[in-house]
Scaffold this motif. Structure first.
Motif, PDB file in Angstrom:
ATOM      1  N   ALA A 267       0.833  -1.210   0.000  1.00  0.00           N
ATOM      2  CA  ALA A 267       0.000   0.000   0.000  1.00  0.00           C
ATOM      3  C   ALA A 267       0.866   1.259   0.000  1.00  0.00           C
ATOM      4  O   ALA A 267       1.962   1.290   0.575  1.00  0.00           O
ATOM      5  N   ASN A 268       0.360   2.301  -0.672  1.00  0.00           N
ATOM      6  CA  ASN A 268       1.056   3.592  -0.686  1.00  0.00           C
ATOM      7  C   ASN A 268       1.248   4.090   0.737  1.00  0.00           C
ATOM      8  O   ASN A 268       0.385   3.908   1.594  1.00  0.00           O
ATOM      9  N   GLY A 269       2.401   4.729   0.973  1.00  0.00           N
ATOM     10  CA  GLY A 269       2.660   5.288   2.300  1.00  0.00           C
ATOM     11  C   GLY A 269       4.145   5.432   2.545  1.00  0.00           C
ATOM     12  O   GLY A 269       4.969   5.239   1.657  1.00  0.00           O
TER      13      GLY A 269
ATOM     14  N   GLN B 265      11.314   8.120   6.554  1.00  0.00           N
ATOM     15  CA  GLN B 265      10.856   6.839   6.040  1.00  0.00           C
ATOM     16  C   GLN B 265      10.868   6.875   4.515  1.00  0.00           C
ATOM     17  O   GLN B 265      10.811   7.938   3.899  1.00  0.00           O
ATOM     18  N   ALA B 266      10.940   5.695   3.925  1.00  0.00           N
ATOM     19  CA  ALA B 266      10.926   5.590   2.468  1.00  0.00           C
ATOM     20  C   ALA B 266       9.488   5.716   1.973  1.00  0.00           C
ATOM     21  O   ALA B 266       8.583   5.047   2.482  1.00  0.00           O
ATOM     22  N   ALA B 267       9.284   6.579   1.003  1.00  0.00           N
ATOM     23  CA  ALA B 267       7.954   6.749   0.399  1.00  0.00           C
ATOM     24  C   ALA B 267       7.733   5.645  -0.624  1.00  0.00           C
ATOM     25  O   ALA B 267       8.597   5.379  -1.462  1.00  0.00           O
ATOM     26  N   ILE B 268       6.571   5.008  -0.559  1.00  0.00           N
ATOM     27  CA  ILE B 268       6.235   3.939  -1.500  1.00  0.00           C
ATOM     28  C   ILE B 268       4.952   4.316  -2.209  1.00  0.00           C
ATOM     29  O   ILE B 268       3.939   4.650  -1.587  1.00  0.00           O
ATOM     30  N   THR B 269       5.009   4.273  -3.540  1.00  0.00           N
ATOM     31  CA  THR B 269       3.849   4.562  -4.377  1.00  0.00           C
ATOM     32  C   THR B 269       3.699   3.434  -5.393  1.00  0.00           C
ATOM     33  O   THR B 269       4.645   3.129  -6.124  1.00  0.00           O
TER      34      THR B 269
ATOM     35  N   GLY C 198       3.814   0.426  -4.886  1.00  0.00           N
ATOM     36  CA  GLY C 198       4.813  -0.590  -4.570  1.00  0.00           C
ATOM     37  C   GLY C 198       6.247  -0.166  -4.830  1.00  0.00           C
ATOM     38  O   GLY C 198       7.178  -0.861  -4.454  1.00  0.00           O
ATOM     39  N   VAL C 199       6.457   0.979  -5.478  1.00  0.00           N
ATOM     40  CA  VAL C 199       7.799   1.405  -5.875  1.00  0.00           C
ATOM     41  C   VAL C 199       8.383   2.381  -4.853  1.00  0.00           C
ATOM     42  O   VAL C 199       7.709   3.305  -4.416  1.00  0.00           O
ATOM     43  N   PHE C 200       9.660   2.136  -4.487  1.00  0.00           N
ATOM     44  CA  PHE C 200      10.385   3.071  -3.625  1.00  0.00           C
ATOM     45  C   PHE C 200      11.667   3.489  -4.334  1.00  0.00           C
ATOM     46  O   PHE C 200      12.181   2.782  -5.196  1.00  0.00           O
ATOM     47  N   ASN C 201      12.153   4.659  -3.978  1.00  0.00           N
ATOM     48  CA  ASN C 201      13.401   5.176  -4.524  1.00  0.00           C
ATOM     49  C   ASN C 201      14.126   5.881  -3.385  1.00  0.00           C
ATOM     50  O   ASN C 201      13.606   6.831  -2.828  1.00  0.00           O
ATOM     51  N   VAL C 202      15.322   5.368  -3.041  1.00  0.00           N
ATOM     52  CA  VAL C 202      16.094   5.962  -1.950  1.00  0.00           C
ATOM     53  C   VAL C 202      17.500   6.287  -2.451  1.00  0.00           C
ATOM     54  O   VAL C 202      17.963   5.736  -3.441  1.00  0.00           O
ATOM     55  N   LYS C 203      18.137   7.176  -1.748  1.00  0.00           N
ATOM     56  CA  LYS C 203      19.527   7.530  -2.033  1.00  0.00           C
ATOM     57  C   LYS C 203      20.370   7.002  -0.883  1.00  0.00           C
ATOM     58  O   LYS C 203      20.438   7.610   0.183  1.00  0.00           O
ATOM     59  N   LEU C 204      20.987   5.837  -1.119  1.00  0.00           N
ATOM     60  CA  LEU C 204      21.789   5.204  -0.088  1.00  0.00           C
ATOM     61  C   LEU C 204      23.010   6.063   0.206  1.00  0.00           C
ATOM     62  O   LEU C 204      23.674   6.541  -0.704  1.00  0.00           O
ATOM     63  N   GLY C 205      23.286   6.252   1.473  1.00  0.00           N
ATOM     64  CA  GLY C 205      24.374   7.127   1.881  1.00  0.00           C
ATOM     65  C   GLY C 205      23.864   8.471   2.373  1.00  0.00           C
ATOM     66  O   GLY C 205      24.638   9.313   2.806  1.00  0.00           O
ATOM     67  N   THR C 206      22.562   8.661   2.329  1.00  0.00           N
ATOM     68  CA  THR C 206      21.969   9.912   2.803  1.00  0.00           C
ATOM     69  C   THR C 206      22.154  10.073   4.311  1.00  0.00           C
ATOM     70  O   THR C 206      22.450  11.162   4.793  1.00  0.00           O
ATOM     71  N   TYR C 207      21.982   8.995   5.074  1.00  0.00           N
ATOM     72  CA  TYR C 207      22.033   9.062   6.537  1.00  0.00           C
ATOM     73  C   TYR C 207      23.252   8.379   7.140  1.00  0.00           C
ATOM     74  O   TYR C 207      23.642   8.693   8.250  1.00  0.00           O
TER      75      TYR C 207
END
Length: 158
Positions: free
Chosen positions: A61-63, A92-96, A98-107
């Motif tokens: 689910a989106n969230g 938190q990672a946003a999912i729309t 079912g798809v998420f997009n993160v930038k690893l190394g941000t934190y």
């Protein structure tokens, strides 16, 4: 003034201007060859994935969800080299759909990972709201982008 003197003055001015121009070109060339390149790159990795439910294969689910990412030095077992958690303490990672997009190394800084060595493998751990459900398998091998092959021959710490 006679023509001979005027020609001499003209030639002297032309010589001075030409000499200054040649000197400027040579100085600019020398400077460009001796200055180190300053091209800092962002030390982050863009990573995108799609999450579906194990029960029926539909999209999560989106969230916004907590997720954890880890890098190991082997496809199974191996040594844990790096961990980053996206949760209430960071974002938190946003999912729309079912798809998420993160930038690893941000934190968590990626500088502790040696990307010049052997193979590296990424795992994802998803928290649908009732706690993390365990690292997904198989681990995903991190591979080079096409233009990164050229970077392997460059000297520096970019």
């Amino acid at each position: 003034m006679n023509k001979g003197i005027l020609n001499t003055i003209y030639l002297k001015k032309r010589f001075v201007i030409t000499t200054i121009f040649v000197f400027a070109v040579l100085a600019a060339s020398w400077l460009s060859l001796n200055l180190p390149a300053k091209a800092a790159i962002p030390k982050i990795i863009n990573f995108q994935g799609k999450l579906t439910k194990n029960s029926d294969g539909t999209n999560v689910a989106n969230g916004s969800y907590s997720m954890q990412f880890k890098i190991y030095d082997a496809a199974s077992n191996g040594t844990l080299l790096w961990t980053e958690t996206w949760d209430g303490g960071t974002a938190q990672a946003a999912i729309t759909s079912g798809v998420f997009n993160v930038k690893l190394g941000t934190y968590t800084d990626l500088s502790t990972v040696d990307f010049s060595g052997g193979s590296l493998y990424l795992t994802v751990n998803f928290n649908p709201g009732a706690g993390y459900d365990g690292e997904m398998s198989p681990r995903k091998q991190l591979t080079a982008a096409a233009f990164a092959f050229n970077a392997n021959s460059v000297v520096g710490n970019g």
